[in-house]
Write a protein that holds these residues in place. Sequence first.
Motif, PDB file in Angstrom:
ATOM      1  N   UNK A  32      -0.385  -9.306  15.495  1.00 22.79           N
ATOM      2  CA  UNK A  32      -1.186  -9.811  16.624  1.00 22.79           C
ATOM      3  C   UNK A  32      -1.711 -11.215  16.370  1.00 22.79           C
ATOM      4  N   UNK A  33      -1.873 -11.574  15.106  1.00 23.33           N
ATOM      5  CA  UNK A  33      -2.316 -12.931  14.758  1.00 23.33           C
ATOM      6  C   UNK A  33      -1.136 -13.901  14.663  1.00 23.33           C
ATOM      7  N   UNK A  34       0.085 -13.395  14.900  1.00 23.22           N
ATOM      8  CA  UNK A  34       1.253 -14.269  14.879  1.00 23.22           C
ATOM      9  C   UNK A  34       1.919 -14.404  13.524  1.00 23.22           C
ATOM     10  N   UNK A  35       1.581 -13.550  12.588  1.00 23.22           N
ATOM     11  CA  UNK A  35       2.154 -13.605  11.249  1.00 23.22           C
ATOM     12  C   UNK A  35       3.455 -12.814  11.184  1.00 23.22           C
ATOM     13  N   UNK A  82       0.861  -1.192   0.000  1.00 19.07           N
ATOM     14  CA  UNK A  82       0.000   0.000   0.000  1.00 19.07           C
ATOM     15  C   UNK A  82       0.889   1.231   0.000  1.00 19.07           C
ATOM     16  N   UNK A  83       0.484   2.253  -0.754  1.00 16.28           N
ATOM     17  CA  UNK A  83       1.264   3.486  -0.785  1.00 16.28           C
ATOM     18  C   UNK A  83       0.992   4.355   0.435  1.00 16.28           C
ATOM     19  N   UNK A  84      -0.037   4.046   1.200  1.00 13.69           N
ATOM     20  CA  UNK A  84      -0.345   4.804   2.420  1.00 13.69           C
ATOM     21  C   UNK A  84       0.289   4.105   3.621  1.00 13.69           C
ATOM     22  N   UNK A  85       1.229   4.800   4.257  1.00 13.92           N
ATOM     23  CA  UNK A  85       1.941   4.194   5.387  1.00 13.92           C
ATOM     24  C   UNK A  85       0.998   3.881   6.546  1.00 13.92           C
ATOM     25  N   UNK A  86      -0.048   4.684   6.756  1.00 12.80           N
ATOM     26  CA  UNK A  86      -0.978   4.414   7.864  1.00 12.80           C
ATOM     27  C   UNK A  86      -1.704   3.086   7.665  1.00 12.80           C
ATOM     28  N   UNK A  87      -2.026   2.759   6.427  1.00 16.41           N
ATOM     29  CA  UNK A  87      -2.675   1.467   6.131  1.00 16.41           C
ATOM     30  C   UNK A  87      -1.684   0.335   6.388  1.00 16.41           C
ATOM     31  N   UNK A  95     -13.508  -3.369   8.127  1.00 17.16           N
ATOM     32  CA  UNK A  95     -13.297  -3.788   9.510  1.00 17.16           C
ATOM     33  C   UNK A  95     -12.383  -5.008   9.503  1.00 17.16           C
ATOM     34  N   UNK A  96     -11.597  -5.142  10.547  1.00 16.43           N
ATOM     35  CA  UNK A  96     -10.662  -6.257  10.610  1.00 16.43           C
ATOM     36  C   UNK A  96     -11.374  -7.604  10.677  1.00 16.43           C
ATOM     37  N   UNK A  97     -12.601  -7.638  11.187  1.00 20.21           N
ATOM     38  CA  UNK A  97     -13.345  -8.907  11.199  1.00 20.21           C
ATOM     39  C   UNK A  97     -13.634  -9.351   9.762  1.00 20.21           C
ATOM     40  N   UNK A 121       0.853   0.317   8.406  1.00 20.83           N
ATOM     41  CA  UNK A 121       1.068   0.198   9.864  1.00 20.83           C
ATOM     42  C   UNK A 121      -0.095  -0.544  10.516  1.00 20.83           C
ATOM     43  N   UNK A 122      -1.319  -0.179  10.149  1.00 18.43           N
ATOM     44  CA  UNK A 122      -2.501  -0.843  10.728  1.00 18.43           C
ATOM     45  C   UNK A 122      -2.528  -2.328  10.370  1.00 18.43           C
TER      46      UNK A 122
END
Length: 171
Positions: free
Chosen positions: A66-69, A51-56, A157-159, A58-59
């Motif tokens: 957090x999922x262990x990846x 992604x060209x957007x660093x905020x995306x 959403x992350x879900x 980072x998220x």
Amino acid sequence: MTPSILSGQMNGRDVSSVHDGRPRVMDRTNEPTPDRVNVSSATPPRVLVVDDESTIRIALRRFFTRMGWEVEEAGDGGRALEMILQDRSQRSTPPYSLVVSDLRMPGLSGIELHERIEKDAPEVLPRLVFSTGDLVSDEAADFARETSCEIIKKPFEFTKLRATIDRVLGR
């Protein structure tokens, strides 16, 4: 009465448990050696976030970590293609389990990245997921209709991302 053997040696051979009243001989050829380590069980799944957007980025890094990846990042499609081609040529780690890419980026866009992967690394296509805030332009809409890759509409959403990952990886 059947003997109860958990592990040990019998007649000079390694044995483990008892099957039909007879001890099972353990096969030492399945033990990992420095040359034959089962990499897939020793390392976490890997994802390439494009992604060209660093905020995306980072998220998504935070989400996958957090999922262990194990997470790697590319800020544009050109760098992502280099990383994918380099990744497929090496054998020391398992290939990317998943590639999550923006559709609209300067330079090599997600659509162009898809075309290059289709030509140069087609085995990656089933594990390629796109995210986009634009499905109304003709180019994006046509791509969405024609591709077999999953597309998630931003903001998501992350879900929903997790459900998409599970679907892509066949979980």
